[in-house]
Design a protein around this motif. Structure first.
Motif, mmCIF file in Angstrom:
data_model
loop_
_atom_site.group_PDB
_atom_site.id
_atom_site.type_symbol
_atom_site.label_atom_id
_atom_site.label_comp_id
_atom_site.label_asym_id
_atom_site.label_seq_id
_atom_site.Cartn_x
_atom_site.Cartn_y
_atom_site.Cartn_z
ATOM 1 N N THR A 1 2.529 6.004 -2.890
ATOM 2 C CA THR A 1 3.636 6.811 -3.414
ATOM 3 C C THR A 1 3.544 6.937 -4.928
ATOM 4 O OG1 THR A 1 5.062 6.048 -1.607
ATOM 5 C CG2 THR A 1 6.142 7.052 -3.497
ATOM 6 N N SER A 2 3.255 5.826 -5.619
ATOM 7 C CA SER A 2 3.156 5.869 -7.074
ATOM 8 C C SER A 2 1.969 6.707 -7.521
ATOM 9 C CB SER A 2 3.032 4.448 -7.641
ATOM 10 O OG SER A 2 1.828 3.848 -7.236
ATOM 11 N N ALA A 3 0.964 6.841 -6.662
ATOM 12 C CA ALA A 3 -0.223 7.630 -7.016
ATOM 13 C C ALA A 3 -0.004 9.119 -6.771
ATOM 14 C CB ALA A 3 -1.416 7.140 -6.211
ATOM 15 N N GLY A 4 1.182 9.489 -6.258
ATOM 16 C CA GLY A 4 1.503 10.902 -6.129
ATOM 17 C C GLY A 4 1.431 11.481 -4.731
ATOM 18 N N LEU A 5 1.172 10.655 -3.718
ATOM 19 C CA LEU A 5 1.145 11.192 -2.361
ATOM 20 C C LEU A 5 2.560 11.478 -1.893
ATOM 21 C CD1 LEU A 5 -1.519 9.005 -0.521
ATOM 22 C CD2 LEU A 5 -1.767 11.335 -1.347
ATOM 23 N N PRO A 6 2.766 12.520 -1.091
ATOM 24 C CA PRO A 6 4.104 12.821 -0.556
ATOM 25 C C PRO A 6 4.620 11.644 0.259
ATOM 26 C CG PRO A 6 2.597 14.659 -0.189
ATOM 27 C CD PRO A 6 1.762 13.526 -0.675
ATOM 28 N N ILE A 7 5.931 11.393 0.197
ATOM 29 C CA ILE A 7 6.458 10.215 0.892
ATOM 30 C C ILE A 7 6.328 10.358 2.410
ATOM 31 C CG2 ILE A 7 8.044 9.611 -0.945
ATOM 32 C CD1 ILE A 7 10.300 10.745 0.828
ATOM 33 N N GLY A 8 6.320 11.598 2.903
ATOM 34 C CA GLY A 8 6.144 11.781 4.336
ATOM 35 C C GLY A 8 4.801 11.250 4.810
ATOM 36 N N VAL A 9 3.769 11.475 4.006
ATOM 37 C CA VAL A 9 2.428 10.983 4.329
ATOM 38 C C VAL A 9 2.407 9.457 4.295
ATOM 39 C CG1 VAL A 9 0.007 10.980 3.639
ATOM 40 C CG2 VAL A 9 1.353 13.079 3.454
ATOM 41 N N LEU B 1 0.833 -1.202 0.000
ATOM 42 C CA LEU B 1 0.000 0.000 0.000
ATOM 43 C C LEU B 1 0.867 1.251 0.000
ATOM 44 C CD1 LEU B 1 -2.959 -0.805 2.421
ATOM 45 C CD2 LEU B 1 -3.084 -0.310 -0.022
ATOM 46 N N PHE B 2 2.012 1.187 0.690
ATOM 47 C CA PHE B 2 2.969 2.295 0.672
ATOM 48 C C PHE B 2 3.417 2.577 -0.763
ATOM 49 C CE2 PHE B 2 7.525 3.266 0.365
ATOM 50 C CZ PHE B 2 7.594 4.477 1.039
ATOM 51 N N ILE B 3 3.722 1.527 -1.503
ATOM 52 C CA ILE B 3 4.130 1.675 -2.905
ATOM 53 C C ILE B 3 2.996 2.279 -3.722
ATOM 54 C CG2 ILE B 3 4.804 0.419 -5.003
ATOM 55 C CD1 ILE B 3 6.190 -1.622 -3.192
ATOM 56 N N GLY B 4 1.772 1.769 -3.496
ATOM 57 C CA GLY B 4 0.628 2.268 -4.253
ATOM 58 C C GLY B 4 0.360 3.734 -4.002
ATOM 59 N N VAL C 1 9.213 2.796 -8.182
ATOM 60 C CA VAL C 1 8.016 3.020 -7.368
ATOM 61 C C VAL C 1 7.146 4.097 -7.996
ATOM 62 C CG1 VAL C 1 7.166 3.813 -5.124
ATOM 63 C CG2 VAL C 1 9.131 2.273 -5.245
ATOM 64 N N TYR C 2 7.801 5.171 -8.476
ATOM 65 C CA TYR C 2 7.045 6.250 -9.092
ATOM 66 C C TYR C 2 6.447 5.837 -10.425
ATOM 67 C CZ TYR C 2 9.250 9.230 -5.589
ATOM 68 O OH TYR C 2 9.654 9.783 -4.408
ATOM 69 N N GLY C 3 7.041 4.830 -11.049
ATOM 70 C CA GLY C 3 6.528 4.371 -12.341
ATOM 71 C C GLY C 3 5.598 3.190 -12.239
ATOM 72 N N ALA C 4 5.212 2.857 -11.004
ATOM 73 C CA ALA C 4 4.366 1.676 -10.816
ATOM 74 C C ALA C 4 2.949 1.888 -11.296
ATOM 75 C CB ALA C 4 4.355 1.277 -9.336
ATOM 76 N N GLY C 5 2.584 3.140 -11.527
ATOM 77 C CA GLY C 5 1.226 3.418 -11.995
ATOM 78 C C GLY C 5 0.286 3.641 -10.837
ATOM 79 N N SER C 6 -0.691 4.488 -11.051
ATOM 80 C CA SER C 6 -1.643 4.778 -9.979
ATOM 81 C C SER C 6 -2.632 3.651 -9.831
ATOM 82 C CB SER C 6 -2.399 6.086 -10.282
ATOM 83 O OG SER C 6 -3.129 5.944 -11.471
ATOM 84 N N LEU D 1 11.440 -3.225 2.798
ATOM 85 C CA LEU D 1 11.425 -1.789 2.542
ATOM 86 C C LEU D 1 12.663 -1.355 1.773
ATOM 87 C CD1 LEU D 1 9.905 0.865 3.003
ATOM 88 C CD2 LEU D 1 11.117 1.106 5.185
ATOM 89 N N LYS D 2 13.796 -2.043 2.011
ATOM 90 C CA LYS D 2 15.036 -1.707 1.312
ATOM 91 C C LYS D 2 14.895 -1.892 -0.197
ATOM 92 C CE LYS D 2 19.355 -0.723 0.674
ATOM 93 N NZ LYS D 2 19.287 -0.790 -0.801
ATOM 94 N N LYS D 3 13.953 -2.707 -0.624
ATOM 95 C CA LYS D 3 13.745 -2.932 -2.052
ATOM 96 C C LYS D 3 13.051 -1.757 -2.730
ATOM 97 C CE LYS D 3 13.488 -7.983 -1.608
ATOM 98 N NZ LYS D 3 14.779 -8.219 -2.304
ATOM 99 N N VAL D 4 12.430 -0.873 -1.927
ATOM 100 C CA VAL D 4 11.695 0.239 -2.527
ATOM 101 C C VAL D 4 12.273 1.606 -2.160
ATOM 102 C CG1 VAL D 4 9.560 -1.073 -2.689
ATOM 103 C CG2 VAL D 4 10.001 0.278 -0.642
ATOM 104 N N VAL D 5 13.191 1.648 -1.171
ATOM 105 C CA VAL D 5 13.851 2.915 -0.854
ATOM 106 C C VAL D 5 15.354 2.681 -0.783
ATOM 107 C CG1 VAL D 5 11.856 3.754 0.449
ATOM 108 C CG2 VAL D 5 13.739 2.644 1.668
#
Length: 334
Positions: A112-120, A107-110, A179-184, A299-303
């Motif tokens: 982030t890829s949908a454009g939410l700030p990473i802090g959120v 869900l974190f990946i989803g 992650v950013y290219g995963a699509g919304s 998590l290391k796989k996505v950041v």
């Protein structure tokens, strides 16, 4: 007040279940619940049954509510706010998702890829395994409402603070590019019937119980072992609330483990009953659920490493502060 006390004892703490299990152990098994073996069996049976009952009811209720808020609708809701308000909403959203940390990462990946700030999304990632409605009631059933509410408050503060720091530090470049290219996330508007929502809630109960049942059994088993077989002086010598190192030690011990909060609660219960400070027990719980080694590997796989270290450092520091504060002032909540 009398009615609330009765409801708390019978519906939440399930004292009727404790009495029933005691009857089974003594009458059917022929064991004294004051003995080590009898006490261990009573602890195990009572906690396992109670946790599964509460967990099933709460997951069903939360999942039914979640059916009205699919991911895309949630993204749109969070997308309309910014700053610390968005972090607070992200953390609160995490309380409605009773997942372990590894389950929260997709869900974190989803998000982030949908454009939410990473802090959120990090606020969500911390609060999801750490604080949820099920853990509130389970904490209240094991300890009391004051501790449960205080735990939720500090857990949300930790999630919001960590997310806000990560937002202010502008660490987006340390998220892996894929992650950013995963699509919304796709969402097709549809009207679910009450029957559909009930079916969805039932499926969520079965899915989550299948994922956590083993950890619950292991956690309750360890709790029964600590409670009935390990001498109190041994436990307090290592983790007594008079030991300055008890909180960091409990945090370090918790990191290599992998379980959700439902599996760690019985261990925390047994530790507190043996004289361990409530802050030390909660620090152990939080480390297991928020900083477990398997979730860090995932998590290391996505950041990238820098963001992972910053995230782990902030959360660890927050857990230590919370642990010491609860040890210092926890007596006010008991």
């Amino acid at each position: 007040m009398i009615i609330f006390s009765w409801m708390n004892d019978q519906l939440l703490k399930m004292l009727w279940l404790s009495d029933g299990v005691k009857w089974v152990v003594e009458k059917l098994f022929g064991l004294d619940v004051q003995s080590r073996l009898g006490g261990s069996i009573h602890f195990f049976m009572y906690d396992v049954i109670k946790i599964f009952i509460l967990l099933s009811i709460l997951i069903f209720t939360v999942s039914f509510i979640q059916s009205y808020f699919p991911p895309e609708r949630t993204r749109k809701l969070l997308g309309n706010v910014n700053g610390i308000t968005a972090n607070i909403l992200g953390a609160l959203l995490g309380t409605l998702t009773p997942f372990c940390s590894c389950s929260s990462i997709p869900l974190f990946i989803g998000f982030t890829s949908a454009g939410l700030p990473i802090g959120v999304t990090f606020s969500f990632l911390i609060s999801s395994p750490l604080v949820d409605l099920a853990s509130v009631l389970l904490l209240a059933s094991i300890f009391n409402w004051k501790i449960a509410i205080a735990y939720v408050i500090v857990g949300l503060i930790l999630a919001v603070t960590a997310g806000t720091i990560i937002s202010k530090a502008k660490l987006e470049k340390y998220v892996e590019s894929f992650v950013y290219g995963a699509g919304s996330m796709e969402y097709t508007p549809e009207t679910l019937t009450s029957k559909d929502r009930i079916t969805f809630a039932k499926e969520q109960v079965l899915d989550i119980v299948k994922k956590v049942w083993l950890y619950i059994l292991i956690g309750v088993g360890i709790g029964a072992l600590i409670h009935n077989w390990i001498p109190q002086n041994v436990i307090t010598a290592l983790l007594g609330d008079d030991k300055w190192y008890s909180v960091p030690l409990a945090t370090i011990v918790g990191v290599p483990m992998y379980a959700d909060i439902f599996g760690t609660l019985p261990i925390a219960e047994a530790l507190v009953l043996k004289g361990v400070g409530i802050g030390t027990a909660l620090a152990f719980m939080m480390a297991v659920t928020a900083l477990s080694l398997p979730s860090m590997i995932l998590l290391k796989k996505v950041v990238k490493t820098k963001l992972l270290v910053i995230f782990a450092g902030i959360v660890t520091f927050g857990i230590l502060i919370i642990g010491y504060l609860f040890n210092m002032f926890g007596y006010l909540l008991m």
